[in-house]
Design a protein around this motif. Structure first.
Motif, PDB file in Angstrom:
ATOM      1  N   MET A  26       4.138 -13.316  -0.768  1.00 45.78           N
ATOM      2  CA  MET A  26       3.599 -14.579  -0.180  1.00 45.78           C
ATOM      3  C   MET A  26       2.077 -14.717   0.327  1.00 45.78           C
ATOM      4  O   MET A  26       1.685 -15.469   1.012  1.00 45.78           O
ATOM      5  CB  MET A  26       4.646 -15.107   0.839  1.00 45.78           C
ATOM      6  N   LYS A  27       1.648 -13.595   0.087  1.00 44.91           N
ATOM      7  CA  LYS A  27       0.039 -13.343   0.892  1.00 44.91           C
ATOM      8  C   LYS A  27      -0.266 -13.763   2.141  1.00 44.91           C
ATOM      9  O   LYS A  27      -0.825 -14.422   2.618  1.00 44.91           O
ATOM     10  CB  LYS A  27      -0.589 -14.180  -0.082  1.00 44.91           C
ATOM     11  N   ASP A  28       1.086 -13.408   2.898  1.00 48.71           N
ATOM     12  CA  ASP A  28       1.007 -13.466   4.442  1.00 48.71           C
ATOM     13  C   ASP A  28       0.289 -12.507   4.993  1.00 48.71           C
ATOM     14  O   ASP A  28      -0.119 -11.357   4.410  1.00 48.71           O
ATOM     15  CB  ASP A  28       2.439 -13.684   5.047  1.00 48.71           C
ATOM     16  N   PHE A  29      -0.123 -12.641   6.304  1.00 50.68           N
ATOM     17  CA  PHE A  29      -0.964 -11.854   7.170  1.00 50.68           C
ATOM     18  C   PHE A  29      -0.156 -11.099   8.217  1.00 50.68           C
ATOM     19  O   PHE A  29       0.362 -11.654   9.085  1.00 50.68           O
ATOM     20  CB  PHE A  29      -2.282 -12.604   7.666  1.00 50.68           C
ATOM     21  N   ASP A  30      -0.541  -9.627   8.450  1.00 51.43           N
ATOM     22  CA  ASP A  30       0.283  -9.178   9.600  1.00 51.43           C
ATOM     23  C   ASP A  30      -0.771  -9.257  10.756  1.00 51.43           C
ATOM     24  O   ASP A  30      -1.870  -9.247  10.631  1.00 51.43           O
ATOM     25  CB  ASP A  30       0.183  -7.656   9.206  1.00 51.43           C
ATOM     26  N   VAL A  31      -0.135  -9.748  11.945  1.00 49.78           N
ATOM     27  CA  VAL A  31      -0.779  -9.801  13.071  1.00 49.78           C
ATOM     28  C   VAL A  31      -1.269  -8.415  13.477  1.00 49.78           C
ATOM     29  O   VAL A  31      -0.395  -7.514  13.800  1.00 49.78           O
ATOM     30  CB  VAL A  31      -0.007 -10.748  14.246  1.00 49.78           C
ATOM     31  N   ALA A  32      -2.526  -8.187  14.192  1.00 44.52           N
ATOM     32  CA  ALA A  32      -2.887  -6.723  14.482  1.00 44.52           C
ATOM     33  C   ALA A  32      -2.606  -6.485  15.828  1.00 44.52           C
ATOM     34  O   ALA A  32      -1.933  -7.449  16.710  1.00 44.52           O
ATOM     35  CB  ALA A  32      -4.646  -7.162  14.617  1.00 44.52           C
ATOM     36  N   LEU A  33      -2.208  -5.226  15.967  1.00 48.23           N
ATOM     37  CA  LEU A  33      -1.552  -4.573  17.305  1.00 48.23           C
ATOM     38  C   LEU A  33      -0.425  -5.717  17.769  1.00 48.23           C
ATOM     39  O   LEU A  33      -0.327  -6.185  18.690  1.00 48.23           O
ATOM     40  CB  LEU A  33      -2.521  -4.643  18.443  1.00 48.23           C
ATOM     41  N   PRO A  34       0.808  -5.837  16.847  1.00 51.48           N
ATOM     42  CA  PRO A  34       2.125  -6.477  17.225  1.00 51.48           C
ATOM     43  C   PRO A  34       2.741  -5.888  18.381  1.00 51.48           C
ATOM     44  O   PRO A  34       2.455  -4.898  18.784  1.00 51.48           O
ATOM     45  CB  PRO A  34       2.752  -6.554  15.985  1.00 51.48           C
ATOM     46  N   PRO A  35       3.937  -6.585  18.695  1.00 52.12           N
ATOM     47  CA  PRO A  35       4.523  -6.405  20.029  1.00 52.12           C
ATOM     48  C   PRO A  35       5.184  -5.037  19.412  1.00 52.12           C
ATOM     49  O   PRO A  35       5.462  -5.015  18.208  1.00 52.12           O
ATOM     50  CB  PRO A  35       5.545  -7.292  20.152  1.00 52.12           C
TER      51      PRO A  35
END
Length: 330
Positions: free
Chosen positions: A31-40
């Motif tokens: 789905m070409k989604d993005f990981d959020v940087a430095l997640p919880p």
């Protein structure tokens, strides 16, 4: 186990959606989604994009690691960590003030705090006798306040300039979920109670409609009519169902099944509906569930629009950004 947050771009109709939950490492990205940087570092409990009147897009997330994090979201989908605040227990909800200058944080430490982004300082703003499950900012023509709901069976309304609540309303049971779209608030509690409040001249109870489902609710979300007035709400439950409820047109009410999968032998695996969000322009809605999927729906035509691939674990929360579409590469 890695904890990840995703940003998914859904085109003009769905705009951009943030998903929060607890996941394991991803092996594909269809789905070409993005990981959020430095997640919880633990399960995400709440998400909120900044108000549309800001000149930048910010995303805040509360987590069971006791922290609230803030990122700037660029048009490319890239996220830039900006700051972090820590509470004394797991964070259960977050919300923005209407001008985007502050973030409110509700936690299991029986407090709600205000995070002033200009000074990067936080301070207590509300207190309860049990964990604070929800917080919502109310902007009315004649007043502004923070609404907090707790497992101590109270709903409180706070002028941020005063240590004492403006109003305190007793609930029949512990507060589990709530939504606010002025001049309406809907609160869901344990024992399957739904209470609707009118906010025009301060909070006043409007009605206590019958609960439309069989099992306990997990989430509630208000929807608007074409005149941009709140006209009803959706309730999601642990039984893999959503109920669409109209305030003044009960004949239009209906329920539908979702977040269910067929298993061998003809049985169904049923998963909880963890969150619901309506698109504020188009009126379509998205649901996320413990099956690890998000689904888009059109309530007016009663049709399912899109079903995502399965994520590796449950999706706990979602939020929709609709004013500034991201320039996603597809």
């Amino acid at each position: 186990m890695n904890k990840r947050m995703k940003i998914f771009g859904g085109g003009d109709m769905t705009s951009t959606m943030g998903l929060g939950g607890q996941t394991v490492p991803v092996t594909n990205n269809n789905m070409k989604d993005f990981d959020v940087a430095l997640p919880p570092e633990d399960t995400v409990s709440s998400l909120a994009f900044s108000p549309p009147n800001m000149n930048q897009t910010l995303l805040v997330a509360g987590s069971w690691d006791n922290n609230v994090r803030c990122w700037e979201v660029e048009a490319s989908g890239k996220t830039i960590p900006k700051s972090i605040q820590t509470m004394q227990g797991p964070v259960l909800d977050v919300c923005w003030i209407d001008d985007g200058s502050k973030v409110f944080m509700a936690g299991s430490d029986k407090m709600a705090k205000c995070w002033d982004l200009s000074t990067n300082q936080s301070y207590p703003i509300a207190s309860h006798d049990a964990p604070v499950k929800i917080c919502h900012w109310i902007k009315a023509p004649s007043y502004s306040c923070l609404m907090t709901g707790s497992w101590d069976r109270t709903l409180k309304f706070w002028d941020t300039r005063s240590p004492q609540p403006m109003h305190c309303i007793s609930l029949p049971e512990r507060c589990y979920c709530a939504d606010v779209k002025y001049p309406m608030a809907v609160v869901g509690t344990a024992s399957k109670n739904i209470i609707i409040y009118q906010l025009d001249c301060g909070p006043q109870e409007y009605s206590r409609p019958d609960y439309p489902l069989k099992l306990q609710m997990r989430c509630v979300s208000i929807f608007m009519n074409k005149e941009n007035r709140p006209t009803g709400y959706a309730v999601g439950s642990v039984e893999g169902k959503v109920a669409i409820q109209y305030i003044h047109e009960p004949s239009s009410n209906f329920t539908f099944k979702c977040h269910r999968t067929e298993s061998p032998g003809g049985c169904q695996e049923i998963y909880a509906v963890n969150d619901i969000a309506f698109h504020p322009v188009h009126g379509t809605l998205a649901t996320v569930g413990s099956d690890g999927r998000f689904i888009f729906w059109d309530k007016d035509s009663r049709t399912r629009l899109y079903v995502s691939d399965f994520k590796e674990q449950s999706i706990r929360w979602l939020t929709i950004l609709y004013t500034t579409p991201l320039n996603l590469p597809y």
